[in-house]
Scaffold this motif. Structure first.
Motif, PDB file in Angstrom:
ATOM      1  N   LEU A  58       0.707  -1.261   0.028  1.00  0.00           N
ATOM      2  CA  LEU A  58       0.090  -0.063  -0.025  1.00  0.00           C
ATOM      3  C   LEU A  58       0.900   1.192   0.058  1.00  0.00           C
ATOM      4  O   LEU A  58       0.564   2.074  -0.706  1.00  0.00           O
ATOM      5  N   ARG A  59       1.989   1.406   0.643  1.00  0.00           N
ATOM      6  CA  ARG A  59       2.941   2.399   0.699  1.00  0.00           C
ATOM      7  C   ARG A  59       3.399   2.516  -0.703  1.00  0.00           C
ATOM      8  O   ARG A  59       3.399   3.787  -1.234  1.00  0.00           O
ATOM      9  N   ARG A  60       3.992   1.420  -1.426  1.00  0.00           N
ATOM     10  CA  ARG A  60       4.536   1.504  -2.644  1.00  0.00           C
ATOM     11  C   ARG A  60       3.575   2.026  -3.776  1.00  0.00           C
ATOM     12  O   ARG A  60       3.868   2.819  -4.606  1.00  0.00           O
ATOM     13  N   ARG A  61       2.617   1.540  -3.919  1.00  0.00           N
ATOM     14  CA  ARG A  61       1.576   1.336  -4.913  1.00  0.00           C
ATOM     15  C   ARG A  61       0.304   2.155  -4.447  1.00  0.00           C
ATOM     16  O   ARG A  61      -0.359   2.424  -5.536  1.00  0.00           O
ATOM     17  N   GLY A  62      -0.249   2.177  -3.268  1.00  0.00           N
ATOM     18  CA  GLY A  62      -1.457   2.733  -3.050  1.00  0.00           C
ATOM     19  C   GLY A  62      -1.497   3.883  -2.301  1.00  0.00           C
ATOM     20  O   GLY A  62      -2.559   4.551  -1.959  1.00  0.00           O
ATOM     21  N   GLY A  63      -0.447   4.663  -2.477  1.00  0.00           N
ATOM     22  CA  GLY A  63      -0.281   6.073  -1.927  1.00  0.00           C
ATOM     23  C   GLY A  63      -0.457   6.145  -0.350  1.00  0.00           C
ATOM     24  O   GLY A  63      -0.562   7.292   0.384  1.00  0.00           O
ATOM     25  N   LEU A  64       0.017   5.062   0.494  1.00  0.00           N
ATOM     26  CA  LEU A  64       0.000   5.105   1.909  1.00  0.00           C
ATOM     27  C   LEU A  64       1.483   5.731   2.198  1.00  0.00           C
ATOM     28  O   LEU A  64       2.473   5.298   1.574  1.00  0.00           O
ATOM     29  N   GLY A  65       1.305   6.752   2.920  1.00  0.00           N
ATOM     30  CA  GLY A  65       2.611   7.470   3.401  1.00  0.00           C
ATOM     31  C   GLY A  65       2.648   8.010   4.767  1.00  0.00           C
ATOM     32  O   GLY A  65       1.436   7.622   5.568  1.00  0.00           O
ATOM     33  N   LEU A  66       3.750   8.828   5.185  1.00  0.00           N
ATOM     34  CA  LEU A  66       3.626   9.277   6.566  1.00  0.00           C
ATOM     35  C   LEU A  66       2.940  10.543   6.773  1.00  0.00           C
ATOM     36  O   LEU A  66       2.424  10.843   7.706  1.00  0.00           O
ATOM     37  N   ASP A  67       2.738  11.178   5.438  1.00  0.00           N
ATOM     38  CA  ASP A  67       1.770  12.378   5.565  1.00  0.00           C
ATOM     39  C   ASP A  67       0.194  11.618   5.916  1.00  0.00           C
ATOM     40  O   ASP A  67       0.089  10.502   5.313  1.00  0.00           O
ATOM     41  N   GLY A  68      -0.682  12.598   6.181  1.00  0.00           N
ATOM     42  CA  GLY A  68      -1.870  12.102   6.438  1.00  0.00           C
ATOM     43  C   GLY A  68      -2.113  11.595   7.718  1.00  0.00           C
ATOM     44  O   GLY A  68      -1.128  11.192   8.526  1.00  0.00           O
ATOM     45  N   GLU A  69      -3.305  11.411   8.323  1.00  0.00           N
ATOM     46  CA  GLU A  69      -3.855  11.096   9.480  1.00  0.00           C
ATOM     47  C   GLU A  69      -4.248   9.622   9.439  1.00  0.00           C
ATOM     48  O   GLU A  69      -5.315   9.582   8.656  1.00  0.00           O
ATOM     49  N   ILE A  71      -5.067   6.403  12.701  1.00  0.00           N
ATOM     50  CA  ILE A  71      -4.951   5.868  14.117  1.00  0.00           C
ATOM     51  C   ILE A  71      -3.910   5.167  14.238  1.00  0.00           C
ATOM     52  O   ILE A  71      -3.084   5.338  15.103  1.00  0.00           O
ATOM     53  N   TYR A  72      -3.472   4.379  13.420  1.00  0.00           N
ATOM     54  CA  TYR A  72      -2.224   3.504  13.668  1.00  0.00           C
ATOM     55  C   TYR A  72      -1.002   4.400  13.724  1.00  0.00           C
ATOM     56  O   TYR A  72      -0.282   4.303  14.612  1.00  0.00           O
ATOM     57  N   LYS A  73      -0.695   5.368  13.049  1.00  0.00           N
ATOM     58  CA  LYS A  73       0.391   6.440  12.917  1.00  0.00           C
ATOM     59  C   LYS A  73       0.479   7.133  14.225  1.00  0.00           C
ATOM     60  O   LYS A  73       1.499   7.093  14.872  1.00  0.00           O
ATOM     61  N   ARG A  74      -0.830   7.411  14.482  1.00  0.00           N
ATOM     62  CA  ARG A  74      -1.084   8.414  15.778  1.00  0.00           C
ATOM     63  C   ARG A  74      -0.638   7.503  16.952  1.00  0.00           C
ATOM     64  O   ARG A  74      -0.001   7.763  18.155  1.00  0.00           O
ATOM     65  N   LEU A  75      -1.169   6.140  17.090  1.00  0.00           N
ATOM     66  CA  LEU A  75      -0.675   5.393  18.130  1.00  0.00           C
ATOM     67  C   LEU A  75       0.584   5.128  18.255  1.00  0.00           C
ATOM     68  O   LEU A  75       1.406   5.026  19.346  1.00  0.00           O
ATOM     69  N   LEU A  76       1.261   4.835  17.235  1.00  0.00           N
ATOM     70  CA  LEU A  76       2.707   4.620  17.008  1.00  0.00           C
ATOM     71  C   LEU A  76       3.458   5.641  17.512  1.00  0.00           C
ATOM     72  O   LEU A  76       4.415   5.506  18.448  1.00  0.00           O
ATOM     73  N   CYS A  77       3.231   6.902  16.849  1.00  0.00           N
ATOM     74  CA  CYS A  77       4.044   8.135  17.396  1.00  0.00           C
ATOM     75  C   CYS A  77       3.617   8.389  18.968  1.00  0.00           C
ATOM     76  O   CYS A  77       4.667   8.947  19.680  1.00  0.00           O
ATOM     77  N   ASP A  78       2.503   8.417  19.629  1.00  0.00           N
ATOM     78  CA  ASP A  78       2.149   8.298  20.914  1.00  0.00           C
ATOM     79  C   ASP A  78       3.200   7.171  21.795  1.00  0.00           C
ATOM     80  O   ASP A  78       3.674   7.693  22.683  1.00  0.00           O
ATOM     81  N   ALA A  79       3.208   6.026  21.258  1.00  0.00           N
ATOM     82  CA  ALA A  79       4.307   5.227  21.754  1.00  0.00           C
ATOM     83  C   ALA A  79       5.739   5.666  21.780  1.00  0.00           C
ATOM     84  O   ALA A  79       6.414   5.392  22.929  1.00  0.00           O
TER      85      ALA A  79
END
Length: 165
Positions: A58-69, A71-79
Motif C-alpha cells: 500500500l505504501r509503494r503502490r497505493g499512496g500510503l505514506g507518512l503524511d496524512g492522519e 489512528i495506527y500512525k497516531r498510536l505509534l507516534c504516541d508510543a
C-alpha cells in the motif's frame, strides 16, 4: 444463512478463484471498510499472508505514506513519544527485546545529559560566589569587574528555578 454470511462465502469463493490464477508466491487480501463504521470492516486474506507486506505494498503502490492522519500512525507516534519521555525520566523501561527500547534509550541519554548540565549549572554560581568572597576578603575589588558574571548567574538561576532539585 444471513446476508453477511452469504456475502463472506461469496467473497471467499471469488478470492479462491482469483488466487488460483495468480503466480505461485502471490498472496491475496480483500479489505472492505465503511467510513465511521468500523464494526462493518471486513478483511479476507490468504493463509500465510504477511500483513507487513500488505502495508508495504500500500505504501509503494497505493499512496500510503507518512503524511496524512490515521489512528495506527497516531498510536505509534504516541508510543514513541511516551518511550522517550519515560526514558528521559529514567522510569518504566520497556521489557527486554521490545522495539521501544531504542526510543527509551534516546530519552534516557537526553535525561542523563540534562542531569549533568543541571549539576554543572548549579555548581558554577556557588564556585563563582566563593571566588568573589575570597577576593572581597582579600581587600576588595571593583564590583563592575563581576557585572557580567552576576548577570550570567542571574540567568542561570532563572533557568534552574524551573527544574526540580
Amino acid at each position: 444463512m444471513s446476508a453477511t454470511q452469504q456475502f463472506h462465502q461469496t467473497a471467499n469463493d471469488c478470492l479462491e478463484r482469483i488466487a488460483a490464477d495468480l503466480w505461485p508466491e502471490a498472496k491475496l487480501a480483500l479489505v472492505i471498510y465503511t467510513p465511521n463504521k468500523p464494526e462493518l470492516d471486513l478483511v479476507l486474506k490468504d493463509s500465510g499472508l504477511n500483513v507487513d507486506e500488505v502495508v508495504n505494498t500500500l505504501r509503494r503502490r497505493g499512496g500510503l505514506g507518512l503524511d496524512g492522519e490515521n489512528i495506527y500512525k497516531r498510536l505509534l507516534c504516541d508510543a514513541v513519544i511516551g518511550a522517550m519521555a519515560l526514558g528521559k525520566q529514567n522510569n518504566n523501561p520497556p521489557p527486554a527485546g521490545h522495539w521501544g527500547q531504542e526510543f527509551w534509550d534516546i530519552g534516557r541519554a537526553e535525561g542523563a545529559l540534562q542531569d549533568k548540565l543541571v549539576h554543572a549549572l548549579r555548581l558554577a554560581p556557588k564556585e563563582l560566589d566563593a571566588c568573589q568572597r575570597v577576593i572581597h576578603y582579600a581587600g576588595g575589588f571593583d564590583p563592575a569587574y563581576v557585572n557580567d558574571a552576576q548577570a550570567a548567574i542571574k540567568e542561570a538561576n532563572s533557568v534552574l528555578d524551573k527544574i526540580p532539585a
